[in-house]
Design a protein around this motif. Structure first.
Motif, short mmCIF file in Angstrom:
data_model
loop_
_atom_site.label_atom_id
_atom_site.label_comp_id
_atom_site.label_asym_id
_atom_site.label_seq_id
_atom_site.Cartn_x
_atom_site.Cartn_y
_atom_site.Cartn_z
N VAL A 418 71.25 29.42 14.04
CA VAL A 418 71.08 28.05 14.56
C VAL A 418 72.43 27.34 14.57
CG1 VAL A 418 70.13 25.77 14.03
CG2 VAL A 418 68.66 27.79 13.93
N LEU A 419 73.20 27.53 13.53
CA LEU A 419 74.52 26.90 13.43
C LEU A 419 75.48 27.40 14.51
CD1 LEU A 419 74.97 26.93 9.54
CD2 LEU A 419 74.45 24.96 11.00
N GLU A 420 75.16 28.58 15.10
CA GLU A 420 75.98 29.11 16.19
C GLU A 420 75.59 28.48 17.52
OE1 GLU A 420 75.57 33.32 16.12
OE2 GLU A 420 76.42 33.53 14.09
N LYS A 447 62.12 20.72 6.88
CA LYS A 447 61.43 20.07 5.78
C LYS A 447 62.30 20.03 4.52
CE LYS A 447 57.13 20.29 3.11
NZ LYS A 447 55.86 21.05 2.89
N LYS A 448 62.94 21.15 4.21
CA LYS A 448 63.76 21.25 2.99
C LYS A 448 65.03 20.38 3.07
CE LYS A 448 62.20 25.85 1.56
NZ LYS A 448 62.59 27.27 1.35
N THR A 449 65.57 20.25 4.29
CA THR A 449 66.81 19.48 4.43
C THR A 449 66.55 18.01 4.75
OG1 THR A 449 66.93 20.10 6.76
CG2 THR A 449 68.16 21.48 5.18
N GLY A 450 65.28 17.66 5.03
CA GLY A 450 64.93 16.28 5.34
C GLY A 450 65.32 15.88 6.74
N CYS A 451 65.49 16.86 7.63
CA CYS A 451 65.87 16.58 9.03
C CYS A 451 64.63 16.64 9.93
CB CYS A 451 66.91 17.58 9.50
SG CYS A 451 68.45 17.52 8.53
N THR A 452 64.77 16.09 11.11
CA THR A 452 63.65 16.10 12.07
C THR A 452 63.91 17.04 13.25
OG1 THR A 452 64.59 14.17 13.19
CG2 THR A 452 62.96 13.77 11.45
N ARG A 454 66.92 20.19 14.94
CA ARG A 454 67.98 21.14 14.58
C ARG A 454 69.38 20.54 14.71
NH1 ARG A 454 67.77 26.40 17.80
NH2 ARG A 454 65.53 26.18 17.50
N SER A 455 69.58 19.60 15.62
CA SER A 455 70.91 18.97 15.75
C SER A 455 71.29 18.22 14.47
CB SER A 455 70.95 18.03 16.95
OG SER A 455 69.99 16.99 16.79
N GLU A 456 70.26 17.66 13.80
CA GLU A 456 70.51 16.97 12.54
C GLU A 456 70.91 17.96 11.44
OE1 GLU A 456 67.26 14.49 11.41
OE2 GLU A 456 67.37 13.24 13.20
N VAL A 457 70.28 19.15 11.48
CA VAL A 457 70.63 20.19 10.50
C VAL A 457 72.09 20.61 10.69
CG1 VAL A 457 70.15 22.54 9.70
CG2 VAL A 457 68.27 21.04 10.37
N ILE A 458 72.46 20.77 11.95
CA ILE A 458 73.84 21.18 12.24
C ILE A 458 74.82 20.09 11.77
CG2 ILE A 458 75.48 21.68 14.10
CD1 ILE A 458 73.09 22.88 15.68
N LEU A 460 74.26 17.87 9.41
CA LEU A 460 74.21 17.86 7.94
C LEU A 460 75.13 18.93 7.36
CD1 LEU A 460 72.87 16.79 5.30
CD2 LEU A 460 71.14 18.59 5.61
N TYR A 461 75.10 20.11 7.95
CA TYR A 461 75.92 21.21 7.44
C TYR A 461 77.42 20.91 7.68
CZ TYR A 461 77.88 25.79 6.55
OH TYR A 461 78.63 26.83 6.04
N GLN A 462 77.73 20.35 8.83
CA GLN A 462 79.13 20.02 9.13
C GLN A 462 79.70 18.98 8.17
OE1 GLN A 462 78.83 18.92 13.27
NE2 GLN A 462 79.19 21.01 14.01
N SER A 463 78.89 17.97 7.85
CA SER A 463 79.33 16.97 6.88
C SER A 463 79.47 17.57 5.49
CB SER A 463 78.36 15.78 6.87
OG SER A 463 77.10 16.18 6.40
N TYR A 464 78.63 18.52 5.15
CA TYR A 464 78.71 19.21 3.86
C TYR A 464 80.01 19.99 3.76
CZ TYR A 464 77.25 21.96 -0.18
OH TYR A 464 77.16 22.53 -1.44
N GLN A 465 80.42 20.60 4.88
CA GLN A 465 81.69 21.34 4.91
C GLN A 465 82.87 20.41 4.66
OE1 GLN A 465 81.17 23.23 8.88
NE2 GLN A 465 81.85 25.11 7.84
#
Length: 467
Positions: A418-420, A447-452, A454-458, A460-465
């Protein structure tokens, strides 16, 4: 209010009883050895030798004997730490020190004055090595600067008071009665410390700070350079005393002021102490430029002692911290004074020899000043600037992200693709699973990441980096 203040002071003394004892021990020992040194220098060398000879003999060769004494004690301590807690070692040191000082004072032969005087300086080095090792072994790190600063201030001001009782009292035979009392007092306090502490070979709690071999080497080079630059500009010339333009005992009181200020600053922050020490290097240039300015002699002696307090405390504190860092490094406790005396001695001799050549002296001082500043910043960055942890690689960051959001192994495979930026059908084809399975795992990830979506998941991961 007065009662509360007294109770607070008493509480502080009881809490830091061992540090208070160490302050008394070092203060009395320094008062004794410092006063003896003045008796030898001012009342034996000056009347016996002419010109710059008293300076060369006292601050040049005399300091080298002190270096040798500290080195001998360090070697003995490295072999067997029981030297420190031995019942007879310290009393015998002080006894022979008193004998050599008296023998030099009573001698009329220049050769004997030097023989006994240099022997006394050798023992002064051993005594200093001993009490600095006690400071590292028994004292607390948070009070190291204050213990040493207040102790040496006590010794400096005490020297002034001793000489003020009767003019020229440090050059009187009766001063040895006071030296005898000081010897007994130092032994008594030493015994109280010895009986109230654990043995030197017992495990000690280690401080958080640690030192590498590179840092220890840099510390030694830095202390030598600091002392060298400071002394090459001004070495407390005997000529000022002979001409009567300076009272060496009175100006020495300003050494106490510098010591107290430096002790407080170094305990508040080692970084503050080091920065103040490097700033004090402006003094040699100030001393060289004062020249024939009215009252230049008194001003330079006062400023010299004031700034010298910062050098004295800093070099002892640095090597006390090194000695405390691990049991095997205890023998290095006196090396701050050792390297300092080495710089004092060599720079004093060079300053005396080059004193007629002011331009050359300023040029050498400038080169050494620049070198000292460079070494200082390397040591400062290595020791006092917190190391920035290395940045994690992408795989470590991804693993941390999975652990933080409790993402399973199969979900992780989906998330990685997904991140790709691939679609559900592309993920399905790549992992050889149905699109429904991909959607199932994706719902769990959201559900686990609290996102609605996939763009939000991406995002979230970028900000974590980035964090």
């Amino acid at each position: 209010m007065e009662k509360i203040r007294k109770n607070t002071m008493l509480s502080y003394i009881m809490k830091h009883k061992q540090d208070s004892r160490l302050t008394l021990l070092i203060g009395i020992a320094f008062l004794l050895t410092g006063a003896e040194y003045i008796t030898w220098w001012l009342y034996k060398l000056v009347p016996t030798f002419s010109g710059s000879a008293p300076d060369l003999l006292s601050e040049g060769i005399g300091y080298l004997f002190q270096v040798l004494g500290i080195l001998l004690f360090a070697m003995a301590t490295r072999t067997n730490q029981r030297w420190i807690a031995g019942q007879y070692f310290f009393p015998l040191l002080l006894f022979f020190d008193l004998i050599f000082c008296m023998a030099s004072f009573l001698s009329t032969s220049p050769a004997l004055i030097l023989l006994f005087g240099f022997s006394m300086n050798l023992l002064h080095g051993v005594i200093a090595g001993h009490y600095l090792t006690c400071l590292s072994l028994y004292g607390t790190r948070q009070n190291t600067g204050k213990v040493f600063g207040f102790a040496y201030a006590f010794g400096s001001i005490g020297t002034f008071l001793l000489s003020s009782v009767i003019e020229g009292s440090l050059g009187s035979i009766y001063i040895f009665v006071i030296y005898g009392f000081l010897t007994i007092a130092a032994i008594a306090i030493h015994e109280s410390i010895r009986f109230s502490t654990y043995a030197p070979d017992e495990p000690r709690p280690l401080p958080a700070v640690s030192f590498t071999g590179r840092q220890i080497l840099l510390a030694g080079i830095l202390v030598v350079l600091l002392s060298f630059v400071k002394n090459i500009g001004f070495y407390f010339p005997t000529e000022d005393i002979i001409t009567g333009s300076v009272n060496p005992i009175l100006t020495r009181c300003f050494y106490g002021v510098g010591l107290i200020l430096a002790g407080i600053l170094n305990d508040k922050s080692r970084r503050y102490g080091s920065v103040c020490c490097i700033c004090a290097l402006v003094f040699p240039f100030l001393a060289l430029t004062l020249g024939n300015f009215p009252l230049a002699g008194s001003i330079t002696w006062i400023l010299g002692y004031l700034f010298f307090g910062f050098f004295s405390v800093y070099r002892v504190v640095v090597f006390s911290d090194i000695a405390k860092s691990q049991p095997s490094a205890l023998y290095l406790a006196g090396f701050g004074l050792l390297f300092g005396r080495l710089g004092d001695s060599t720079s004093s001799m060079l300053g005396i020899l080059l004193s007629p050549h002011t331009t050359l002296l300023i040029a050498i001082s400038t080169v050494l000043f620049v070198t000292t500043v460079l070494v200082f910043f390397v040591f400062y960055n290595d020791t006092y600037v917190p190391a920035v942890p290395p940045k994690k690689n992408q795989e470590d960051l991804f693993s941390d992200f999975l652990e933080r959001y409790q993402i399973s192994h199969r979900e992780a495979e989906v998330l990685r693709i997904v991140l790709e930026g691939l679609s559900n059908s592309e993920i399905s084809a790549k992992l050889f699973i149905s699109e429904n399975t991909v959607k199932f795992h994706m719902r769990n990830i959201l559900k686990k990441t609290g996102c609605t979506k996939r763009s939000e998941v991406i995002s979230l991961y970028q900000s974590y980096q980035e964090n």
